[in-house]
Scaffold this motif. Structure first.
Motif, PDB file in Angstrom:
ATOM      1  N   UNK A  99      41.930  46.363  36.900  1.00  0.00           N
ATOM      2  CA  UNK A  99      43.252  46.464  36.383  1.00  0.00           C
ATOM      3  C   UNK A  99      44.275  45.858  37.563  1.00  0.00           C
ATOM      4  N   UNK A 100      43.805  45.171  38.799  1.00  0.00           N
ATOM      5  CA  UNK A 100      44.843  44.879  39.436  1.00  0.00           C
ATOM      6  C   UNK A 100      45.226  44.028  39.324  1.00  0.00           C
ATOM      7  N   UNK A 101      45.935  42.908  40.420  1.00  0.00           N
ATOM      8  CA  UNK A 101      45.852  41.602  40.307  1.00  0.00           C
ATOM      9  C   UNK A 101      44.651  40.829  40.960  1.00  0.00           C
ATOM     10  N   UNK A 147      42.077  40.629  40.262  1.00  0.00           N
ATOM     11  CA  UNK A 147      41.263  40.064  38.622  1.00  0.00           C
ATOM     12  C   UNK A 147      41.898  39.162  38.476  1.00  0.00           C
ATOM     13  N   UNK A 148      42.143  38.473  38.862  1.00  0.00           N
ATOM     14  CA  UNK A 148      42.792  36.955  38.603  1.00  0.00           C
ATOM     15  C   UNK A 148      42.674  36.400  39.988  1.00  0.00           C
TER      16      UNK A 148
END
Lengths: 379, 393
Positions: free
Chosen positions: A177-179, A181-182
């Motif tokens: 649920x943070x950046x 994840x990308x």
């Protein structure tokens, strides 16, 4: 001089003085009341913003960097931070924008190199499907990026940065649920190899211990920081509320220019009315030897005095009025508790600006009164 | 006896009255335009028109702390009469140190509700994992162009992101002051699960479906959640980027209302109705009424010689007052009009210099006929009362 003083007293006693004072008072009351309410709202938002967790996350970046991926700092700083014993987590990280080649095609992705991938994923409260990467040929990928590029656990991908190429195997897909994840998470050694072994990191992320004195810890850390670095708190509640308060205050300051324009116009009226109604008195003063400059000063002083008294009354009316209104509102709706107030410097600013506007407004009629020939009344 | 042919009122002396009327009209109009602009901008924030519905959490105090199940957007989109269903994550943040609002969206659905015109760069897609597009006002404020990188920091959470500007758009709405990003970016900043969004905006065909039909579907879903379908692609491939999560919820945690009404009710809770704001502006005008009365009295005092002559040739007080009023009212009208024009110009200048913002959104300008009418009526009424109450000797 004494003649002017008597003339001033004489004019001050005229019936129009009360009206002049009241007209300025009501205008100043508008400014005072809006400032009082704005002060209350600003103080409430400041109080709310101070509820933010003071032991939150901080970043150390290069001062001149325009982005995380082009920030470069010395990783030795992380060791020095650890030695302060004030911090619960210290994570130096290297962020790179790389070209990613998969079985489906090419894409651009951010790659984050960390010292300990498992510890980093724990820090992010990440849930992993697979295992955390453990050696230089392994990597983990965030779920959003994995879905976007149709990458699965076990896939091999190639990371390219300038002329450096590295192939890694995806050992696990995580969700944090943070950046991240990308992003693709790799060991920092792999990131260094991609970046040409420049022995730098992009940022150091740390958290202050809960039982530590935050201000003391920050002071200690600030002393360790080299000149080319900056410290940022990741949660910007205080700055956000300060900026939004400033937007309201800026608008009120600009709007109050219109109010002061009306004050100037009201002073113009006061001075014009004075010269029109005090024909006899001004004629007598001229006959008794009052000079033109003295007459000018007399009209100016009269208008400025009414403005000063009016502004003092207006500030009192405005503040008391809003406080009375909020008390009545509290009786009607007990859940609404507004406590408007005015700062001393705001009061002084209001008085000075009212006086200045008043002087500007009455200058022309005061000057005109010196040109008037009181023996003749033009029709 | 008729006095219309007698030009005894000197233009230079009438200037006194026109000056104060112009200043007071300007102050009233500027205040009214600002307050009405704020009201209009706020109520239109989620969309104008009766066909835009908002699905939100009625228990939260602000619309950006609300959380509703994201999967409802897909369920609602399958109903007959639903033209678009846009789940959005609205979140305050700082972008390169500037306070702004970021909106996480599914671009394809969002643009059905709010058409965007790309001025520079390209349109955002859901798969643009590290990209944003900026409204033209936001881009101007931050001095950013396409391909620039930004550091976004959370306000409600301790999150930090690096994102790249993919394009700059205009929408002629409050979105021009915002940053648009893929939905999951908003969810990260909001610290929300992938199964939750701040609100869902829905565009409907009122002839086929109503907000109560949507509420009925949601109530049914709350009591008997539909299990996720297996092996069947219900969503287009690009929308499977975000993990699909079915979240159980209580019906009292979800509200359905016309978007404009939802925002209006939010303001009404704090007593900020359109009428209250107009009354506030009127109060500002009335606070300068003493000056207007003083100006009217001054004009008459300055003309006492002329008035004395007319009285001596037989003009009654009533006739004189009527004549003075007839001659002053056109000037009052001119002064009010000049005041309104100056206020409009001042508003535009203040707006263009970004001095007119509330919560980092520019207040829109609208020439409200009611404000203009009220301004003129108040000016004429005050001048009339001041002249008629005056004692003519």
């Amino acid at each position: 001089m004494s003649g002017t003083l008597y003339g001033f007293k004489m004019l001050l006693r005229k019936t129009g003085t009360a009206t002049a004072v009241l007209s300025i008072a009501l205008l100043v009351a508008i400014i005072a009341s809006t400032n009082a309410i704005a002060n209350y709202i600003a103080s409430q938002t400041q109080t709310l913003s101070k509820l933010v967790n003071p032991t939150g996350t901080y970043l150390i970046l290069n001062k001149n960097a325009t982005a995380l991926t082009n920030s470069r700092i010395n990783p030795e700083l992380a060791t020095q931070l650890n030695n302060t014993n004030q911090l619960s987590h210290v994570h130096p990280q290297k962020l790179l924008t790389t070209n990613l080649t998969t079985h489906t095609g090419n894409a651009t992705a951010i790659v984050r190199g960390v010292n300990n991938i498992r510890a980093y994923l724990n820090l992010r409260n990440a849930i992993i499907n697979g295992t955390a990467a453990e050696n230089l040929t392994e990597a983990n990928i965030g779920i959003v990026l994995a879905n976007a590029l149709s990458i699965k656990t076990g896939d091999e991908i190639e990371l390219t940065l300038d002329t450096a190429h590295i192939k890694v195997k995806i050992t696990g897909i995580f969700r944090s649920q943070t950046q991240s994840d990308a992003e693709i998470i790799i060991p920092i050694e792999t990131a260094n190899k991609l970046a040409g072994n420049d022995n730098t990191v992009s940022l150091i992320e740390f958290t202050i211990k809960e039982d530590a004195n935050t201000q003391e810890a920050l002071n200690q850390i600030t002393q360790l920081l080299p000149e080319n670095t900056k410290l940022i708190q990741t949660q910007q509640l205080i700055e956000f509320t300060q900026q939004t308060n400033m937007q309201t205050l800026t608008f009120l300051n600009v709007w109050s220019i219109a109010v002061y324009a009306v004050v100037a116009a009201a002073s113009y009226i006061t001075a014009t009315r004075l010269t029109a109604e005090s024909n006899y008195e001004l004629t007598m003063l001229r006959a008794l030897g009052t000079k033109k400059t003295q007459l000018f000063t007399l009209v100016l002083t009269y208008t400025a005095t009414t403005a000063l008294i009016g502004s003092l009354l207006g500030v009192a009316l405005g503040t008391a009025g809003t406080q009375t209104a909020s008390t009545i509102l509290r009786w009607i709706k007990p859940t609404i508790d507004i406590k408007p107030y005015l700062e001393p410097e705001q009061t002084l600013q209001t008085l000075l600006l009212t006086l200045s506007s008043s002087i500007i407004g009455c200058t022309y009629p005061a000057f005109k009164s010196t040109r008037e020939k009181y023996m003749e009344q033009p029709l | 006896m008729k006095l219309t042919g007698f030009r005894y009122l000197k233009k230079q002396r009438i200037l006194t009255l026109t000056l104060i009327l112009t200043a007071s009209s300007m102050l009233f109009s500027l205040t009214a335009f600002s307050l009405q602009g704020f009201y209009r901008g706020f109520t239109a924030y989620l969309g104008e028109g009766e066909d835009i519905i908002a699905i939100y959490n009625p228990k939260t105090r602000t619309h950006f702390t609300s959380l509703v199940p994201a999967y409802l957007a897909e369920k609602i989109s399958m109903l007959k009469g639903v033209l678009a269903s846009s789940p959005e994550a609205l979140i305050p943040c700082t972008v390169n140190g500037e306070a702004l609002f970021l909106r996480g969206i599914i671009p394809k659905e969002f643009t059905k509700l709010t058409p965007l015109k790309i001025l520079e760069g390209n349109m955002l897609e859901l798969a643009d994992v590290n990209s944003i597009i900026l409204g033209k006002n936001a881009a101007q404020k931050l001095s950013l162009n396409t391909n620039d990188k930004v550091l976004v920091l959370g306000v409600l959470s301790d999150r930090y992101l690096e994102l790249q500007v993919k394009g700059i758009f205009t929408s002629n709405s409050a979105m021009d002051d915002e940053v648009l990003a893929p939905l999951y970016v908003g969810q990260w900043l909001r610290r929300a699960d992938y199964g939750q969004v701040t609100l869902i905006r829905v565009k409907i065909d009122r002839s086929q479906i109503s907000p109560s039909d949507i509420m009925e579907m949601i109530a049914k879903e709350a009591s008997e959640p539909t299990p996720p379908t297996q092996g069947e692609e219900t969503s287009p491939p690009e929308e499977t980027i975000i993990p699909q999560i079915i979240v159980r919820f209580k019906i009292e945690d979800v509200g359905v209302e016309e978007a404009r009404k939802f925002m209006k009710n939010y303001l009404d809770r704090y007593g900020l109705t359109r009428e209250a704001l107009l009354v506030l502006s009127t109060a500002v005008f009335l606070f300068s009424s003493i000056s207007i009365a003083a100006a009217a009295k001054t004009v008459i005092t300055q003309h006492k010689g002329e008035i004395a002559v007319l009285r001596s040739v037989g003009a009654s007080k009533k006739l004189l007052k009527r004549d003075i009023l007839t001659k002053l009212l056109p000037w009052s009208l001119i002064a009010s009009t000049i005041g309104i024009t100056l206020a409009a110009v001042a508003f535009k200048i203040i707006q263009e210099n970004s001095y007119l913002q509330v919560l980092s959104h520019t207040i829109p300008f609208q020439l409200d006929p009611l404000v203009i009418a009220l301004n003129i009526i108040l000016s004429i009424t005050l001048v009339s009362i001041s002249v008629l109450r005056e004692r003519l000797e």
